[in-house]
Design a protein around this motif. Structure first.
Motif, PDB file in Angstrom:
ATOM      1  N   GLN A   3       0.839  -1.195   0.000  1.00  0.00           N
ATOM      2  CA  GLN A   3       0.000   0.000   0.000  1.00  0.00           C
ATOM      3  C   GLN A   3       0.878   1.252   0.000  1.00  0.00           C
ATOM      4  O   GLN A   3       1.859   1.325   0.743  1.00  0.00           O
ATOM      5  CB  GLN A   3      -0.920   0.017   1.215  1.00  0.00           C
TER       6      GLN A   3
ATOM      7  N   PRO B 185      -5.040   4.830   0.591  1.00  0.00           N
ATOM      8  CA  PRO B 185      -3.884   4.093   0.068  1.00  0.00           C
ATOM      9  C   PRO B 185      -4.121   3.557  -1.343  1.00  0.00           C
ATOM     10  O   PRO B 185      -5.232   3.174  -1.704  1.00  0.00           O
ATOM     11  CB  PRO B 185      -3.722   2.940   1.066  1.00  0.00           C
TER      12      PRO B 185
ATOM     13  N   ARG C 141      -3.330   0.488  -3.547  1.00  0.00           N
ATOM     14  CA  ARG C 141      -2.973  -0.909  -3.299  1.00  0.00           C
ATOM     15  C   ARG C 141      -2.349  -1.503  -4.555  1.00  0.00           C
ATOM     16  O   ARG C 141      -2.983  -1.565  -5.609  1.00  0.00           O
ATOM     17  CB  ARG C 141      -4.206  -1.713  -2.892  1.00  0.00           C
TER      18      ARG C 141
END
Length: 582
Positions: free
Chosen positions: A429, A446, A448
């Motif tokens: 992340q 975040p 990913r």
């Protein structure tokens, strides 16, 4: 005046020790999983040689080594004997000694080491499982109502090796109350082979029809045995703990949604978030179903063998609740499946991960770069944080030192490429944080990234240099030991645990050596500095290989620096044909 060489007698030869045994004279087979290590220490002389004797069950359960010229070794002397000896001596006492040969004197045998081998603990053995059961086979329920096939799997076991036969039976109760018993694996058809060793498991698909005829909510037991001694006699095999399932055979009362997956095949759990605007719904029904997103009817999906599948595309960011019902409007509505499609922002991107979904480690060997497309003030302070998956060492995560946003867009922030190795095969992340004056810092959602495995064509097997680039190893060229050569691999790093195992054949049968164990062997600085590493392989091991046999070399590395053979990256296998002509 000449110095007299002391005469040998048994009292001057203390018992040897087995490193893997306990001080109280017990040896747990689990401790001998990788090696059986002999340690000898007495006041030997130049020219002395010795043999090691393991006196256990007659035949393959006993062993006497060739003579070992011990005179040139420093004290104490350590060597390995085949840990296969353990499996022939469960619940038995073995006597281990060494015999010293000195000049023209009669050979003298040491004081004995009595060693009791305990029975293998079934808790240390894997259980077979059916992958379609709950929790990827580890749960307690197995719903077979909509299956066309089921997958049986067994993982590699303690002290297992090539040639081990294995058996698997399934037992249960049929719907009419009669006994169900079927053998799915048995010797000689099922034995551990090179592919089993390479991947660490064996699995096979079978028709689900026999299981669908079982009594609903009855118990299905999986009974597995393996011939650790290599014998195809099931009476000599090692039983493993049973795996038991509650079998569900009744067809659902209405249509169901059983799974939702993303374009990469990843499962999207009920109630979970996804970055994808295209998902695949799967389920079961008796006839064609209509698919709904909330109150909106999307389309219909045909049913084949009781199963349906539908691809939902162009999903907008936000919550979606999918249901299905029979297309003719009859019957009940299925279970709901809710997902949340996240807003895909191009504010943060990783240069080496085009599309911001998958990161190929080969693209990030020397650089890992975050780009921020954000309208910040020049004096705003910006940092980027990389967070590795749970269970990863802290060194796999990193936050950059805050820097001023400046006036150039996008903002380019370099990240340490070393982070990639910790996340190979996992999710990494990436997020950014900015601070404006005295205001509270703002952190992004975040990004990913799925960090892909390293392509296996870049994971070259080590070689024994005396083979001169061929697949033939002549033992006359390795009388002083074999010289191995390891190169570098993408994302090699100091302290990565390494595992190295040799498998071959001697006159006594299987002849293996676990040379490196990741808990005590790792990449060192000079390996990287010199772009190579050349350790020696014991001549005592190599000289026992028989002519025409094959030697397999298995090498693997824990790129994330957590020593675990089950999660190590497996390199290509090196194979040699042995020439042992006197």
């Amino acid at each position: 005046m000449d110095t007299l060489t002391p005469a040998l007698d048994s009292s001057s030869l203390p018992p040897l020790s087995i490193i893997e045994s306990r001080p109280d004279g017990l040896l747990d087979p689990e401790a001998a999983r990788y090696n059986l290590t002999v340690k000898i220490d007495f006041d030997w002389q130049a020219g002395d040689s010795l043999t090691i004797t393991w006196a256990g069950t007659p035949g393959p359960g006993s062993y006497t080594s060739p003579r070992i010229p011990i005179g040139g070794f420093s004290r104490p002397f350590q060597t390995h004997i085949d840990n296969l000896l353990v499996v022939f001596n469960f619940e038995r006492t073995v006597i281990v000694t060494y015999t010293v040969y000195r000049g023209s004197e009669p050979p003298v045998t040491s004081q004995p080491l009595p060693l009791y081998i305990t029975r293998i603990n079934q808790l240390n053995l894997p259980r077979p499982f059916i992958r379609q059961a709950d929790n990827d086979g580890q749960g307690s329920e197995l719903n077979v109502s909509s299956l066309s096939e089921f997958t049986l799997r067994i993982n590699a076991w303690l002290l297992g090796r090539r040639g081990n036969p294995f058996w698997l039976k399934l037992k249960g109760t049929n719907a009419d109350g009669s006994d169900f018993e079927a053998t799915y694996w048995q010797a000689p058809d099922n034995v551990v082979d090179d592919e089993f060793n390479r991947f660490g498991f064996f699995e096979q698909n079978f028709p689900a029809a026999p299981l669908q005829r079982l009594q609903n909510r009855s118990v299905l037991s999986l009974s597995f045995m393996a011939g650790l001694q290599g014998s195809q006699d099931p009476l000599l095999s090692q039983p493993f703990a049973h795996r038991n399932y509650i079998v569900l055979t009744g067809a659902p009362s209405g249509p169901r949604i059983s799974s939702v997956t993303d374009p990469d095949g990843g499962e999207i759990l009920n109630g979970a978030d996804t970055r994808y605007s295209t998902v695949t719904l799967s389920g079961s029904a008796s006839d064609t179903v209509a698919v709904f997103d909330g109150a909106t009817r999307l389309d219909t999906a045909d049913v084949v063998d009781g199963n349906w599948q539908y691809v939902a595309t162009d999903l907008t960011p936000g919550s979606h609740e999918f249901t299905v019902r029979l297309a003719d409007g009859s019957g009940s509505v299925s279970n709901p499946w809710r997902i949340n499609v996240l807003m895909q922002s191009s504010v943060l991107t990783i240069v080496e991960a085009p599309g911001n979904i998958n990161l190929d480690p080969l693209r990030a060997i020397t650089t890992l770069t975050a780009l921020l497309y954000l309208d910040l003030q020049p004096t705003d302070m910006v940092s980027v944080t990389v967070t590795a998956a749970d269970g990863t060492l802290p060194a796999g995560s990193h936050t950059t030192t805050p820097v001023e946003a400046g006036t150039t867009r996008p903002i380019r922030i370099p990240l340490p490429p070393r982070l990639v190795a910790f996340s190979i095969g996992k999710i990494m992340q990436v997020s950014f944080t900015y601070t404006r004056g005295a205001s509270a810092q703002v952190t992004s959602e975040p990004l990913r990234l799925n960090v892909l495995p390293i392509s296996r064509d870049r994971l070259l097997a080590p070689v024994i240099t005396q083979a001169n680039g061929t697949d033939i190893l002549d033992l006359k060229d390795v009388q002083s030991g074999g010289r191995m050569l390891f190169g570098l691999w993408p994302h090699i790093s100091v302290n990565q645990p390494v595992w190295l195992r040799f498998e071959g054949q001697s006159d006594l049968g299987q002849h293996d050596l676990q040379m490196w164990i990741g808990t005590s062997h790792a990449v060192h600085r000079s390996w990287i500095t010199n772009s190579a590493y050349s350790p020696s392989v014991s001549a005592n091991y190599l000289r026992l290989l028989i002519d025409g046999s094959r030697l397999f070399i298995y090498f693997s590395v824990n790129l994330d620096k957590v020593a675990n053979p089950d999660t190590a990256t497996v390199f290509q296998t090196r194979e040699y044909t042995i020439r042992a002509v006197p």
